[in-house]
Scaffold this active site. Structure first.
Site, PDB file in Angstrom:
ATOM      1  N   GLY A 189      -8.881  -1.073   1.260  1.00  0.00           N
ATOM      2  CA  GLY A 189      -8.380  -2.079   0.319  1.00  0.00           C
ATOM      3  C   GLY A 189      -9.365  -2.419  -0.785  1.00  0.00           C
ATOM      4  N   HIS A 190     -10.635  -2.084  -0.572  1.00  0.00           N
ATOM      5  CA  HIS A 190     -11.667  -2.506  -1.529  1.00  0.00           C
ATOM      6  C   HIS A 190     -12.495  -1.305  -1.944  1.00  0.00           C
ATOM      7  CE1 HIS A 190     -15.067  -4.768  -3.234  1.00  0.00           C
ATOM      8  NE2 HIS A 190     -14.285  -5.826  -3.231  1.00  0.00           N
TER       9      HIS A 190
END
Lengths: 93, 155
Positions: free
Chosen positions: B37-38
């Site tokens: 997600g990052h």
């Protein structure tokens, strides 16, 4: 008003976001100003730094919790200021 | 490092209890669910986890300084700065030092670097309290894992 009180009042106002005019020597940090224990640690840090001392917060809290000392002795600002002055004087001695 | 388990410190490289200073090392894993997600297809260690890494190094320093008498809990992060990206595989060094020991709290200054380049720094404050039941032993296990209890060389 002592310079110690002015410094402490400024610290409380800035750290706890309390209008300066609401802070008087008779103010009780907890009952009147609504400062909680975590916020008081922030204030203690700023006071420690400003005066080069170590407020014995844990001992004070223990004494109050055990009923040995009324909270006013430590947490009404004129009394807190007197204890700060005493700690500063003891350090300089 | 095991990011998803918040195991941010791999090894204590140096420790000086008297001076109140620690140096730790961590290697960012090549893969982690965090990177999904990052960010998608552009993995970067989140700044909040870099802050956590500096906080854990500081926390282990305080544990060692107090000989595991009290547990430090992060209570304030001041002046945090993130100056460069940290990618998978990076080797991170944290240097932390105690700047003030108050009554029931302590303050540290920490710097995180990679390859000699300063990546992040912050001033951190910890509330120090008696250990919650059972946490003492678990923290000692973690400390042993990273070499904190093995007599790390002096900083």
């Amino acid at each position: 008003m002592s310079s110690t009180f002015e410094t402490v009042a400024g610290i409380i106002s800035e750290t706890a976001d309390i209008p300066r005019e609401k802070i008087t020597p008779e103010s009780h940090a907890i009952d009147d100003l609504g400062i909680d224990s975590l916020a008081f640690l922030d204030i203690a840090f700023a006071i420690d730094k400003a005066f080069g001392i170590k407020l014995p917060l844990e001992r004070w809290t223990q004494e109050v919790n055990e009923g040995k000392v009324p909270a006013e002795e430590y947490f009404v600002l004129k009394n807190l200021v007197a204890r700060i002055d005493a700690l500063v004087a003891a350090k300089a001695a | 490092m095991r990011l998803e388990y918040f195991e941010m410190i791999d090894t204590v490289v140096a420790l000086d209890r008297e001076a109140g200073r620690i140096e730790t090392r961590s290697v960012v894993p090549a893969a982690s669910p965090v990177f999904e997600g990052h960010f998608p297809d552009h993995p970067l260690v989140p700044g909040v986890l870099l802050t956590e890494t500096m906080a854990q190094a500081s926390g282990y320093l305080l544990l060692a300084r107090d000989d595991f008498a009290r547990m430090p809990f992060l209570m304030a992060v001041d002046k945090a700065r993130f100056r460069a990206f940290v990618e998978p595989g990076a080797e991170l060094t944290v240097e932390a030092r105690i700047v003030h020991e108050g009554s029931g709290y302590a303050a540290t200054a920490a710097t995180l670097s990679a390859g000699g380049r300063r990546i992040a720094d912050a001033e951190l404050r910890f509330r120090t309290m008696p250990f919650p039941a059972g946490l003492d032993g678990r923290m000692r296990e973690q400390a042993a894992r990273i070499g904190l209890l093995a007599g790390a060389p002096s900083a």
